[in-house]
Scaffold this active site. Structure first.
Site, PDB file in Angstrom:
ATOM      1  N   GLY A 229     -53.194  28.104 -77.402  1.00  0.00           N
ATOM      2  CA  GLY A 229     -54.064  28.400 -76.029  1.00  0.00           C
ATOM      3  C   GLY A 229     -52.280  29.920 -75.556  1.00  0.00           C
ATOM      4  N   CYS A 230     -52.285  28.961 -74.571  1.00  0.00           N
ATOM      5  CA  CYS A 230     -51.071  30.476 -73.844  1.00  0.00           C
ATOM      6  C   CYS A 230     -49.630  29.714 -74.753  1.00  0.00           C
ATOM      7  CB  CYS A 230     -50.897  29.894 -73.033  1.00  0.00           C
ATOM      8  SG  CYS A 230     -48.701  31.280 -72.574  1.00  0.00           S
ATOM      9  N   PHE A 231     -49.208  30.770 -75.862  1.00  0.00           N
ATOM     10  CA  PHE A 231     -47.937  30.795 -75.760  1.00  0.00           C
ATOM     11  C   PHE A 231     -46.916  30.456 -75.275  1.00  0.00           C
ATOM     12  CE2 PHE A 231     -47.602  35.485 -76.795  1.00  0.00           C
ATOM     13  CZ  PHE A 231     -47.775  35.955 -75.230  1.00  0.00           C
TER      14      PHE A 231
END
Length: 179
Positions: free
Chosen positions: A14-16
């Site tokens: 997902g979002c880093f």
């Protein structure tokens, strides 16, 4: 003092910002860099291009770790238990192929370990694991403002509502692996 056994793991969950914050707390992790990998367009992608979902890249982190302190298997277990590996191209409200769950392996041993870890963890999830296991592809470091995002912006809404619960989960499940 024992020599270090420095290795690299590249994962996307997902979002880093979330994945970076998780691994920055893990003992044996030397460095975590947010970036992009797995795309199919030429040149260096930008965050804006990645967010379009048209480049094929995933938001990933490249984790440099000392395998004498923490194993690749432990890195993957932490990764798999601090995001939802059962949602295709999505983590929470973040949707698109750029948010897919993916392990980019750097050698055959990492590939085999990833397959074992996913197989062993499958029984703990109600839904099938959809995490991709893919050969490492070129890694592009994300823009400066995306590095150390949680450390630099702990009061940002996304950090409060999305990153912090993942850190709480990390601290609960993997307390013995923390710095």
């Amino acid at each position: 003092m024992e020599d270090k056994n420095i290795q690299i793991a590249t994962v996307g969950g997902g979002c880093f910002w979330c994945t970076e914050a998780v691994f920055q707390e893990v003992k044996g992790v030397e460095n975590v860099v947010s970036g992009y990998s797995g795309g199919n367009v030429p040149g260096r992608p930008t965050y804006r291009e990645i967010c379009s979902g048209l480049t094929g890249h995933a938001e990933v982190v490249q984790v440099t770790f000392d395998a004498n302190v923490i194993s690749y298997q432990d890195i993957l277990v932490i990764f798999m238990t601090t995001h939802d590996p059962t949602t295709l191209n999505r983590q929470g409200a973040d949707r698109g192929t750029q948010y897919r769950s993916v392990i980019f392996y750097h050698n055959t041993e990492q590939k085999n370990t990833a397959e074992i870890v996913l197989n062993e963890l499958a029984e703990y999830y109600d839904d099938p694991i959809v995490t991709e296991i893919t050969e490492a592809q070129p890694f592009f470091e994300a823009e400066k403002e995306h590095q150390d995002f949680y450390k630099n912006n702990p009061d940002y809404g996304y950090c409060t509502f999305v990153v912090e619960p993942k850190l709480t989960k990390l601290r609960k499940l993997h307390a013995d692996k923390l710095k």
